[in-house]
Design a protein around this motif. Structure first.
Motif, PDB file in Angstrom:
ATOM      1  N   CYS A 166       0.830  -1.218   0.000  1.00 25.84           N
ATOM      2  CA  CYS A 166       0.000   0.000   0.000  1.00 25.84           C
ATOM      3  C   CYS A 166       0.862   1.264   0.000  1.00 25.84           C
ATOM      4  CB  CYS A 166      -0.918   0.017   1.213  1.00 25.84           C
ATOM      5  SG  CYS A 166      -2.209  -1.214   1.109  1.00 25.84           S
ATOM      6  N   PHE A 168       3.367   2.162   2.171  1.00 28.21           N
ATOM      7  CA  PHE A 168       3.930   2.666   3.427  1.00 28.21           C
ATOM      8  C   PHE A 168       5.439   2.403   3.388  1.00 28.21           C
ATOM      9  CE2 PHE A 168      -0.493   2.116   4.557  1.00 28.21           C
ATOM     10  CZ  PHE A 168      -0.743   3.251   5.311  1.00 28.21           C
ATOM     11  N   ARG A 169       6.229   3.474   3.523  1.00 22.58           N
ATOM     12  CA  ARG A 169       7.679   3.318   3.360  1.00 22.58           C
ATOM     13  C   ARG A 169       8.399   3.445   4.694  1.00 22.58           C
ATOM     14  NH1 ARG A 169       8.259   8.249   0.065  1.00 22.58           N
ATOM     15  NH2 ARG A 169       6.432   8.677   1.310  1.00 22.58           N
ATOM     16  N   ARG A 260       7.664   6.187   7.542  1.00 22.54           N
ATOM     17  CA  ARG A 260       7.504   7.617   7.253  1.00 22.54           C
ATOM     18  C   ARG A 260       6.114   8.098   7.640  1.00 22.54           C
ATOM     19  NH1 ARG A 260      11.551   9.632   3.988  1.00 22.54           N
ATOM     20  NH2 ARG A 260      12.764   7.957   3.062  1.00 22.54           N
ATOM     21  N   GLU A 261       5.104   7.276   7.369  1.00 23.69           N
ATOM     22  CA  GLU A 261       3.736   7.659   7.733  1.00 23.69           C
ATOM     23  C   GLU A 261       2.986   6.406   8.166  1.00 23.69           C
ATOM     24  OE1 GLU A 261       3.781   8.575   3.618  1.00 23.69           O
ATOM     25  OE2 GLU A 261       4.483   6.571   4.101  1.00 23.69           O
ATOM     26  N   ARG A 264      -2.550   6.635   5.388  1.00 26.92           N
ATOM     27  CA  ARG A 264      -2.609   7.145   4.017  1.00 26.92           C
ATOM     28  C   ARG A 264      -4.057   7.011   3.571  1.00 26.92           C
ATOM     29  NH1 ARG A 264       2.012   6.925   0.742  1.00 26.92           N
ATOM     30  NH2 ARG A 264       0.891   5.996  -0.995  1.00 26.92           N
ATOM     31  N   GLY A 265      -4.735   8.131   3.440  1.00 25.38           N
ATOM     32  CA  GLY A 265      -6.147   8.103   3.054  1.00 25.38           C
ATOM     33  C   GLY A 265      -6.964   7.329   4.070  1.00 25.38           C
ATOM     34  N   SER A 274       3.481  -1.167  11.837  1.00 27.60           N
ATOM     35  CA  SER A 274       3.613   0.292  11.761  1.00 27.60           C
ATOM     36  C   SER A 274       4.961   0.782  12.300  1.00 27.60           C
ATOM     37  CB  SER A 274       2.478   0.938  12.555  1.00 27.60           C
ATOM     38  OG  SER A 274       2.656   0.710  13.951  1.00 27.60           O
ATOM     39  N   GLU A 305      -6.697  11.340  10.666  1.00 25.11           N
ATOM     40  CA  GLU A 305      -5.309  11.787  10.432  1.00 25.11           C
ATOM     41  C   GLU A 305      -4.594  12.156  11.733  1.00 25.11           C
ATOM     42  OE1 GLU A 305      -8.049  13.135   9.248  1.00 25.11           O
ATOM     43  OE2 GLU A 305      -8.145  15.148  10.116  1.00 25.11           O
ATOM     44  N   GLN A 308      -1.624   9.974  13.118  1.00 27.90           N
ATOM     45  CA  GLN A 308      -0.208  10.124  12.756  1.00 27.90           C
ATOM     46  C   GLN A 308       0.594  10.719  13.927  1.00 27.90           C
ATOM     47  OE1 GLN A 308       1.423   9.482   9.514  1.00 27.90           O
ATOM     48  NE2 GLN A 308       3.136   9.713  10.930  1.00 27.90           N
TER      49      GLN A 308
END
Ligand SMILES: Cc1cc2nc3c(=O)[nH]c(=O)nc-3n(C[C@H](O)[C@H](O)[C@H](O)COP(=O)(O)OP(=O)(O)OC[C@H]3O[C@@H](n4cnc5c(N)ncnc54)[C@H](O)[C@@H]3O)c2cc1C
Length: 396
Positions: A166, A168-169, A260-261, A264-265, A274, A305, A308
């Motif tokens: 998806c 996620f980096r 990094r996050e 996402r959406g 995670s 959001e 995060q």
């Protein structure tokens, strides 16, 4: 309140992964009125190589989810002790805790079954034996069917294929190590989790009951198993010699890494998927439970959001502690100095444990230790040497 309930009951969440993180998120979301379906490729009770220690706050967060675990389910865990060839140091979970609650060591299969039973009782749609895959054009499918939901929570563990697919980096990967765990019939020496420091690796022993302990090796040497390492830990080897093994040996990878996050959406990641910290911290389950509550709160508030920032706050302390412990593991002299210092200064070890449990900030810990040093109340040399060493090696 009614309007909120109606709004939440219209939100349909699919949780992908039914380990402790996914189950906690599913229950927390259901408690806030969401309709929840959970998918896992395995069937309960699901086992995994784990030290099986729950920090005191983890016990409280589970209770808030309606999963009550007591002493009869495992063994109370009242603190932590570090041992090396030269010294031993101990710290107890704070007397400052409400009700002076201890942690709990619980077999992984029992924890997972209790959480799964609670989820079933709450009406969560549980799909066991359902492997999830990503779809080419986006979204997810299981058993050939598209999974329809308003929001997706990925909780498929450390080597999350779903998060990677998806987009996620990874931000950082500080360490990759290897673990092997086995359980033995042996009365625990104490109610503390005992960490034995060897040369670049650790063995830690968790009390699991009146006559059972879990023993886990954490090492950077791939393919090395608990049985290979025991000769280098004579105290542990002597202690479990002849004890009946009550489980097979299980292996696992343990990483200290961040993404990094984490949202996402309409897709969020949770638990080891995670980001994670090395198992020597004994923190993974607590972080997963904190994240599950934070994600459910954010979705409940209609502002997913916000997860995060909450996730970053939750991860900071454990990541810092993991890096400190990995640093100790890497440099023999630094580890010896640390254990010797903590053995001489138990109040400093207690304070460090409070930082670990997020009851005290790193800033106030450093300030109180510095004040004590300046005012001459503490012996200066070991701390100064330790701080100099840590600074020189890693800039901590
Ligand atoms: C040796 C060792 C000791 C540890 N000791 C401790 C400790 O003492 N205390 C502590 O708090 N933490 C400890 N940890 C960390 C803890 O085990 C993890 O943080 C925790 O298991 C994370 O839970 P999770 O639900 O995110 O992942 P997992 O427990 O790995 O669960 C992931 C789930 O996703 C499912 N899944 C995966 N892929 C798919 C797919 N494609 N479709 C459907 N389902 C899928 C799997 O079947 C699994 O059930 C330890 C870890 C190790 C390796």
């Amino acid at each position: 309140m009614r309007v909120m309930d109606e709004r939440m009951s219209r939100i349909h969440v699919a949780v992908l992964g039914g380990g402790p993180a996914g189950l906690a998120a599913a229950i927390a979301l259901r408690q806030r009125g969401c309709r929840v379906a959970l998918y896992d490729g395995q069937r309960p009770p699901i086992d995994k190589a784990c030290g099986e220690g729950l920090m005191p706050e983890a016990v409280r967060l589970l209770r808030a989810l309606g999963v009550s675990l007591g002493k009869q389910d495992g063994a109370p865990m009242t603190g932590i002790s570090f041992h090396d060839a030269h010294a031993s140091a101990s710290a107890a979970f704070g007397e400052s805790l409400p009700g002076n609650e201890s942690g709990l060591a619980v077999r992984r299969t029992l924890l997972q079954s209790r959480m799964a039973a609670r989820a079933a009782a709450m009406g969560i749609d549980l799909r066991w034996g359902a492997v999830v895959q990503t779809r080419k054009g986006g979204g997810f499918r299981s058993a050939g069917e598209v999974i329809h939901a308003d929001f997706f929570v990925i909780a498929d563990g450390l080597c999350s294929t779903l998060a990677a697919a998806c987009g996620f980096r990874e931000r950082n990967c500080y360490s990759t190590r290897y673990a092997s765990r086995q359980q033995f019939r042996r009365a625990p020496c104490s109610n503390h989790v005992a960490v034995y420091w060897g040369s670049g690796e650790q063995i830690y022993v968790t009390p699991l009951g009146d006559d059972e302990v879990g023993v886990a090796l954490l090492t950077s040497r791939r393919g090395r198993r608990l049985s290979d390492a025991l000769p280098d830990f004579p105290a542990v080897a002597k202690w479990i010699a002849g004890a009946e093994s009550t489980s097979s040996m299980r292996g696992a990878v343990t990483k200290t890494r961040s993404l990094r996050e984490v949202i996402r959406g309409n897709v969020a990641v949770l638990g080891d998927a995670s980001g994670s910290v090395d198992a020597v911290t004994g923190e993974g389950l607590l972080s997963a439970l904190r994240q599950a509550h934070a994600l459910a709160d954010a979705i409940d508030a209609g502002e997913p959001e916000r997860y995060q920032a909450a996730h970053r706050r939750i991860s900071q302390g454990p990541l810092r502690m993991a890096r400190l412990l990995l640093l100790l593991g890497r440099f023999l002299w630094l580890k010896q100095l640390f254990v010797a210092t903590m053995a001489k200064r138990p109040e400093s070890f207690d304070a460090l444990l409070r930082v670990h449990l997020a009851e005290q900030s790193w800033g106030s810990f450093v300030r109180s230790e510095a004040t004590a040093l300046v005012s001459g109340r503490r012996e200066r040399a070991p701390w100064r040497l330790f701080a100099m060493g840590a600074y020189r090696e890693r800039g901590l």
